[in-house]
Enzyme design. Sequence first.
Site, PDB file in Angstrom:
ATOM      1  N   ARG A  31      50.038  55.621 -10.995  1.00 12.32           N
ATOM      2  CA  ARG A  31      50.199  55.333  -9.573  1.00 12.32           C
ATOM      3  C   ARG A  31      50.225  53.830  -9.386  1.00 12.32           C
ATOM      4  NH1 ARG A  31      45.565  52.960  -8.644  1.00 12.32           N
ATOM      5  NH2 ARG A  31      43.577  53.884  -9.243  1.00 12.32           N
TER       6      ARG A  31
ATOM      7  N   ALA B 198      40.622  55.460   0.115  1.00 10.14           N
ATOM      8  CA  ALA B 198      41.604  54.729  -0.689  1.00 10.14           C
ATOM      9  C   ALA B 198      42.847  55.575  -0.869  1.00 10.14           C
ATOM     10  CB  ALA B 198      41.014  54.371  -2.051  1.00 10.14           C
TER      11      ALA B 198
ATOM     12  N   CYS C 120      39.843  48.214  -5.951  1.00  5.77           N
ATOM     13  CA  CYS C 120      41.193  47.757  -5.579  1.00  5.77           C
ATOM     14  C   CYS C 120      41.381  46.270  -5.846  1.00  5.77           C
ATOM     15  CB  CYS C 120      41.475  48.048  -4.108  1.00  5.77           C
ATOM     16  SG  CYS C 120      41.928  49.732  -3.788  1.00  5.77           S
TER      17      CYS C 120
END
Length: 269
Positions: A121, A195, A226
């Site tokens: 991803r 998220a 992140c």
Amino acid sequence: MDSFYSQCSAPAVVLSATEQATAPAATLGQNRHIIVQRLGLTDYEAAWAYQEKILADTLAVKAQNRQAAEAGLPLITTPNYLLLCQHPHVYTLGKSGKPEHLLLNEAALAQHNATFHRINRGGDITYHGPGQLVGYPILDLDNFFTDIHRYLRVLEEAVMLTLAEYGLTAGRIAGLTGVWLGFEEGAANPRKICAMGVKCSRWVTMHGFALNVNTDLSYFNHIVPCGISDKAVTSLQQELGRAVPLAEVEDRLLIHLAHLLDAALLEQA
């Protein structure tokens, strides 16, 4: 070609309230049904492999349809899935992530009963664990709208509307995908509660969102979430001061997601 969208960096496109609430009417050949599977506590690699299988099967149908269209034959509608689950403690690193944002070595991971995976991803590093609602939509956006930016905004909006049912005002922070509390400009304590990170292949999505419900937030202390070091994370439980039934959150989220996508949900064991 695959497209990767960060769970950390948001596109500049933001929908208006009207756009967020209204999906276009289906056209001939579109399938607006979404098969919902509640998988419970599921190994991360097993869930990832299951997503990849559904994605491959869907892409195979789309390839057949391209050939059928050239031959003037009828087309087959493609399926849409939404997998809901929790995971045992796991850290995942996206395509653009930095390994140094994981602050544990192999021995420390084992001590925390956690695993680590590099995945396909977008985005940097995040944590999944028990008490966190993880959603993996494997949707053919040709059935809805072919706009990945809008798709991300719809996922965010569904979470925001769900949180509003618990009296929490959530929103977006410019440049940062996901859902935040204390999101207003100048707020003293911005904190992420959900998220997001997705992959899209030929308009078929995978990966998705992770909403902290009753999550053990101490596990976020072992990463730079992140890649963002100056903002906190939170959960429904922390904000409300009580545990919240995960199934209740699932039910409420499904209602909002179905409305925003103008979809019919089909529960499947």
